[in-house]
Design a protein around this motif. Structure first.
Motif, mmCIF file in Angstrom:
data_model
loop_
_atom_site.group_PDB
_atom_site.id
_atom_site.type_symbol
_atom_site.label_atom_id
_atom_site.label_comp_id
_atom_site.label_asym_id
_atom_site.label_seq_id
_atom_site.Cartn_x
_atom_site.Cartn_y
_atom_site.Cartn_z
ATOM 1 N N HIS A 120 -0.662 -7.020 -6.985
ATOM 2 C CA HIS A 120 -0.986 -7.359 -5.597
ATOM 3 C C HIS A 120 -0.912 -6.160 -4.650
ATOM 4 O O HIS A 120 -1.122 -6.325 -3.460
ATOM 5 N N VAL A 121 -0.578 -4.985 -5.163
ATOM 6 C CA VAL A 121 -0.471 -3.794 -4.323
ATOM 7 C C VAL A 121 -1.790 -3.039 -4.389
ATOM 8 O O VAL A 121 -2.190 -2.554 -5.441
ATOM 9 N N LYS A 122 -2.460 -2.959 -3.263
ATOM 10 C CA LYS A 122 -3.759 -2.289 -3.183
ATOM 11 C C LYS A 122 -3.590 -0.771 -3.177
ATOM 12 O O LYS A 122 -4.358 -0.033 -3.800
ATOM 13 N N SER A 123 -2.584 -0.294 -2.449
ATOM 14 C CA SER A 123 -2.368 1.140 -2.328
ATOM 15 C C SER A 123 -0.903 1.391 -1.998
ATOM 16 O O SER A 123 -0.226 0.508 -1.475
ATOM 17 N N ASP A 124 -0.444 2.585 -2.315
ATOM 18 C CA ASP A 124 0.954 2.909 -2.051
ATOM 19 C C ASP A 124 1.084 4.408 -1.804
ATOM 20 O O ASP A 124 0.213 5.189 -2.194
ATOM 21 N N VAL A 125 2.183 4.784 -1.162
ATOM 22 C CA VAL A 125 2.468 6.191 -0.919
ATOM 23 C C VAL A 125 3.987 6.376 -0.889
ATOM 24 O O VAL A 125 4.716 5.521 -0.388
ATOM 25 N N VAL A 126 4.431 7.475 -1.483
ATOM 26 C CA VAL A 126 5.829 7.893 -1.425
ATOM 27 C C VAL A 126 5.818 9.380 -1.147
ATOM 28 O O VAL A 126 5.051 10.113 -1.765
ATOM 29 N N TYR A 127 6.629 9.820 -0.217
ATOM 30 C CA TYR A 127 6.781 11.254 -0.039
ATOM 31 C C TYR A 127 8.197 11.596 0.390
ATOM 32 O O TYR A 127 8.929 10.773 0.918
#
Length: 188
Positions: free
Chosen positions: A152-159
């Motif tokens: 269900h996660v379309k996009s993600d980001v971690v920084y």
């Protein structure tokens, strides 16, 4: 398709250039393959959140959002992605003056609005107003990604700031500037 967004940024003081928390987060992020399956994404976020939860007593500042408003979610998510463009990062070490340096870890998830994952996360993020900016709330919220089916996660980001050079840790001056105007001081 409509989306919801969950985002969080935590700031804590670096314990020197060899801070074990910074090193562990950096290693997890750098070792993540570019393409992963849903189980690997679940594991990746589980490891990041576990490292952060263990440091709850070090949380100094932070911000988080959960929006299930489809007109707002994509724009809010894009704001977090733009953080990767380096507007928040130091390009060189601050002069060594003996003042503390800080790390900031950020994660943002764009979810299918109304999915079971979105519903679970929405319930998990139902925090009383008086507790929005406490360390305990952030520790609780870091359990949220474990509730998700990454289908269900379309996009993600971690920084992570600093990036590859811990000498570029953020200063109090950096954190009080316009690039971090949104941060809140966390309480016990």
């Amino acid at each position: 398709m409509n989306y919801s967004v969950f985002s969080m940024q935590l700031v804590m003081e670096l314990q020197g250039e060899n801070d074990p928390t910074y090193r562990e987060l950096h290693k997890i992020i750098r070792s993540s393959p570019e393409r992963t399956n849903y189980a690997q994404m679940h594991d990746f976020y589980g490891r990041i959140c576990s490292v952060l939860r263990r440091q709850v007593n070090r949380f100094e500042m932070g911000v988080w959002d959960y929006w299930d408003d489809p007109s707002r979610a994509p724009r809010d998510f894009q704001d977090w992605v733009d953080g990767l463009q380096g507007k928040e990062a130091r390009s060189q070490p601050a002069p060594e003056d003996g003042t503390p340096r800080y790390l900031a870890c950020t994660l943002a998830l764009l979810l299918q609005n109304g999915s079971t994952s979105d519903q679970r996360l929405g319930q998990h993020c139902d925090i009383p107003e008086a507790k929005l900016w406490t360390r305990g709330t952030f520790q609780h919220l870091l359990k949220g990604p474990a509730l998700l089916n990454f289908l269900h996660v379309k996009s993600d980001v971690v920084y992570l700031l600093p990036g590859d050079d811990p000498a570029c840790g953020l200063t109090k001056e950096d954190l009080s500037g316009k690039n971090f105007h949104y941060l809140r001081q966390l309480t016990a």
